[in-house]
Design an enzyme around this catalytic site. Sequence first.
Site, mmCIF file in Angstrom:
data_model
loop_
_atom_site.group_PDB
_atom_site.id
_atom_site.type_symbol
_atom_site.label_atom_id
_atom_site.label_comp_id
_atom_site.label_asym_id
_atom_site.label_seq_id
_atom_site.Cartn_x
_atom_site.Cartn_y
_atom_site.Cartn_z
ATOM 1 N N HIS A 9 1.479 -3.199 -42.793
ATOM 2 C CA HIS A 9 0.708 -2.739 -44.141
ATOM 3 C C HIS A 9 1.783 -2.623 -45.257
ATOM 4 O O HIS A 9 2.803 -2.544 -45.010
ATOM 5 C CB HIS A 9 0.039 -1.543 -44.176
ATOM 6 C CG HIS A 9 -1.009 -1.570 -45.340
ATOM 7 N ND1 HIS A 9 -0.877 -1.329 -46.431
ATOM 8 C CD2 HIS A 9 -2.388 -1.766 -45.307
ATOM 9 C CE1 HIS A 9 -2.078 -1.190 -47.388
ATOM 10 N NE2 HIS A 9 -2.744 -1.788 -46.367
ATOM 11 N N ASP A 55 -7.505 -2.476 -40.049
ATOM 12 C CA ASP A 55 -8.463 -3.463 -39.405
ATOM 13 C C ASP A 55 -8.361 -3.814 -37.836
ATOM 14 O O ASP A 55 -9.181 -4.382 -37.392
ATOM 15 C CB ASP A 55 -7.781 -4.917 -40.268
ATOM 16 C CG ASP A 55 -8.350 -4.822 -41.577
ATOM 17 O OD1 ASP A 55 -9.484 -4.446 -41.821
ATOM 18 O OD2 ASP A 55 -7.618 -5.501 -42.270
HETATM 19 N N1 CMC Z 1 3.701 -8.826 -36.749
HETATM 20 C C1 CMC Z 1 4.780 -9.071 -36.410
HETATM 21 N N2 CMC Z 1 5.740 -9.005 -37.082
HETATM 22 C C2 CMC Z 1 5.326 -8.465 -38.556
HETATM 23 C C3 CMC Z 1 3.981 -8.203 -38.914
HETATM 24 C C4 CMC Z 1 3.076 -8.310 -37.769
HETATM 25 N N3 CMC Z 1 1.817 -8.063 -38.084
HETATM 26 N N4 CMC Z 1 3.946 -7.532 -40.237
HETATM 27 C C5 CMC Z 1 5.133 -7.650 -40.655
HETATM 28 N N5 CMC Z 1 6.244 -8.107 -39.474
HETATM 29 C C6 CMC Z 1 7.563 -8.080 -39.906
HETATM 30 C C7 CMC Z 1 7.921 -9.458 -40.865
HETATM 31 O O1 CMC Z 1 8.230 -10.393 -40.095
HETATM 32 C C8 CMC Z 1 9.220 -8.610 -41.492
HETATM 33 O O2 CMC Z 1 10.097 -8.516 -40.553
HETATM 34 P P1 CMC Z 1 11.961 -8.923 -40.969
HETATM 35 O O3 CMC Z 1 12.034 -7.618 -41.771
HETATM 36 O O4 CMC Z 1 12.735 -8.961 -39.648
HETATM 37 O O5 CMC Z 1 11.963 -10.304 -41.980
HETATM 38 C C9 CMC Z 1 8.949 -7.119 -41.574
HETATM 39 O O6 CMC Z 1 7.820 -6.951 -40.310
HETATM 40 C C10 CMC Z 1 8.161 -6.908 -42.824
HETATM 41 O O7 CMC Z 1 7.224 -7.653 -43.240
HETATM 42 P P2 CMC Z 1 6.690 -8.352 -44.589
HETATM 43 O O8 CMC Z 1 6.062 -9.448 -44.248
HETATM 44 O O9 CMC Z 1 7.794 -8.418 -45.502
HETATM 45 O O10 CMC Z 1 5.679 -7.180 -44.984
HETATM 46 P P3 CMC Z 1 4.607 -7.008 -46.080
HETATM 47 O O11 CMC Z 1 4.588 -5.848 -46.847
HETATM 48 O O12 CMC Z 1 4.856 -8.515 -47.190
HETATM 49 O O13 CMC Z 1 3.132 -7.698 -45.472
HETATM 50 C C11 CMC Z 1 1.204 -7.569 -44.195
HETATM 51 C C12 CMC Z 1 2.136 -6.613 -44.967
HETATM 52 C C13 CMC Z 1 0.110 -6.712 -43.840
HETATM 53 C C14 CMC Z 1 0.499 -8.840 -44.899
HETATM 54 C C15 CMC Z 1 1.855 -7.816 -42.749
HETATM 55 O O14 CMC Z 1 2.131 -6.672 -42.105
HETATM 56 C C16 CMC Z 1 0.849 -8.819 -41.933
HETATM 57 O O15 CMC Z 1 0.997 -10.068 -41.983
HETATM 58 N N6 CMC Z 1 0.172 -8.049 -41.034
HETATM 59 C C17 CMC Z 1 -0.793 -8.812 -40.415
HETATM 60 C C18 CMC Z 1 -2.201 -9.279 -40.839
HETATM 61 C C19 CMC Z 1 -2.722 -7.820 -41.185
HETATM 62 O O16 CMC Z 1 -3.147 -6.950 -40.246
HETATM 63 N N7 CMC Z 1 -3.432 -7.518 -42.372
HETATM 64 C C20 CMC Z 1 -4.181 -6.580 -42.656
HETATM 65 C C21 CMC Z 1 -3.754 -5.420 -43.882
HETATM 66 S S1 CMC Z 1 -4.507 -4.006 -43.918
HETATM 67 C C22 CMC Z 1 -5.841 -4.258 -44.669
HETATM 68 C C23 CMC Z 1 -6.083 -4.897 -46.100
HETATM 69 O O17 CMC Z 1 -5.327 -3.868 -46.944
HETATM 70 O O18 CMC Z 1 -6.547 -5.496 -46.627
#
Ligand code: CMC
Length: 430
Positions: free
Chosen positions: A308, A365
């Site tokens: 998240h 989710d």
């Molecule tokens: N699976 C594997 N690795 C992950 C995931 C995941 N679901 N999410 C983040 N990471 C890793 C990412 O690769 C990065 O690794 P590194 O530091 O080695 O480069 C690290 O964790 C940080 O990730 P980020 O992309 O910088 O994090 P963010 O805050 O930009 O993204 C997110 C948050 C929710 C978009 C992301 O965690 C994601 O894509 N999750 C899967 C989709 C999901 O479940 N979304 C629903 C969010 S909750 C409901 C809502 O509020 O709408």
Amino acid sequence: MSETSFKLVNETTHESVELPLIRGSIGPTAIDIGRLYKETGNFTYDPGFVSTASCRSAITYIDGEAGVLMYRGYPIEELAKQSSFLEVAYLLLHGNLPSVSELEIFETEVGRHTMIHDSMRHFLRGFHYDAHPMAMLSASIASLSAFYHDEINIEDPDARRLAAIRLIAKMPTIAAACYRYSIGWPMRFPHNNLDYCTRFLHMMYEVPSEPLELNPIATKALELLFILHADHEQNASTSTVRLVGSTGANPYASIAAGIAALWGPAHGGANEAVLKMLEEIGDPANVSKAVARAKDKESGFRLMGFGHRVYKNFDPRAKILRDMCHQVLGELGVDDPLLNVAMKLEEVALNDEYFIERKLYPNVDFYSGIIYKALNIPANMFTVMFSIARTAGWIAHWIEHHETPGARIGRPRQIYTGSVRRAYTPIELR
Ligand code: CMC
């Protein structure tokens, strides 16, 4: 430098600017950069809005580090335990919890607006039978502005409140109609003697030929899901609603834009994506392979329903839903191989160093997808369900924007990286 300002110094020119600090009732202090460009000629750069507050809001507070979520000052755990969804919707809209009579009046008001214009049924018939219900929902909600165009005066608080009631009331009717259209069933009209969630389930599943028997756990789970999804401060869809609303667009168009933003798999579309992922994994024996793929950056695969942007320790909504998820599975006696995959995935990811280090926990989710699946709600309706709940928050934010003195159109700036000025070459010379 006084305690109320922040000094920025240009290390090359030694010019400095003192910027005022803004404090909310709780939470981090913000540096007010509103006059930065005028005074220094510089923009700030924050793609993804990681450090940028776009507005002042008194609706929802999140502390991502501590796993705190409050609506109007009430912790989500207390609301989840004691309130109904409509009570929460009232709270988001009006700022205070309703008294018994205020709630009764609100429920009656919402009940009075659950019907939709008959032309809307014809409108829905224009869609191909396999249209995604989110596409149908966003188009149908946008079409409400065509039905109520003459009555929308966004400057009038009573007209704004009426739009809010209409949206909260009609969203389940339209959502259920979209679902029934996709499976070839005629739409069901709302029974206003039922509560909000039970009424919705009736519109989804009732058929004229036999009575509908609902397991009470289904309504209980839905009420909880709707409360937990009702608002989440300036997430992508709410920010979209506020931005579209800031142009003076009508409430129905603004909420339709929010629905479109919610649909993306990085936002509300994640619950549907969770189900697709579980289907792809297929068997608990394949879970470790999927986890290894999610850790491999080259694969481009992420575990849907994990991580998240704001909650970096735990998502308080996920904590509440996890218990409900296990309760629903137990009470309904569901034995679905996909749910076994989900439970195995939860176990493996929670104990894996990669996920622990990055604080990637199952989010709301992950569990909502599993609960909806157990309640027999089709995967392409998951984000529609989220939209019904989030409408309460979206419209509360839309109203708050219009109540903010001096609110301006939202208009971000950019850092241009394209070609600098160049000479135009006539087509015959290119
Ligand atoms: N699976 C594997 N690795 C992950 C995931 C995941 N679901 N999410 C983040 N990471 C890793 C990412 O690769 C990065 O690794 P590194 O530091 O080695 O480069 C690290 O964790 C940080 O990730 P980020 O992309 O910088 O994090 P963010 O805050 O930009 O993204 C997110 C948050 C929710 C978009 C992301 O965690 C994601 O894509 N999750 C899967 C989709 C999901 O479940 N979304 C629903 C969010 S909750 C409901 C809502 O509020 O709408």
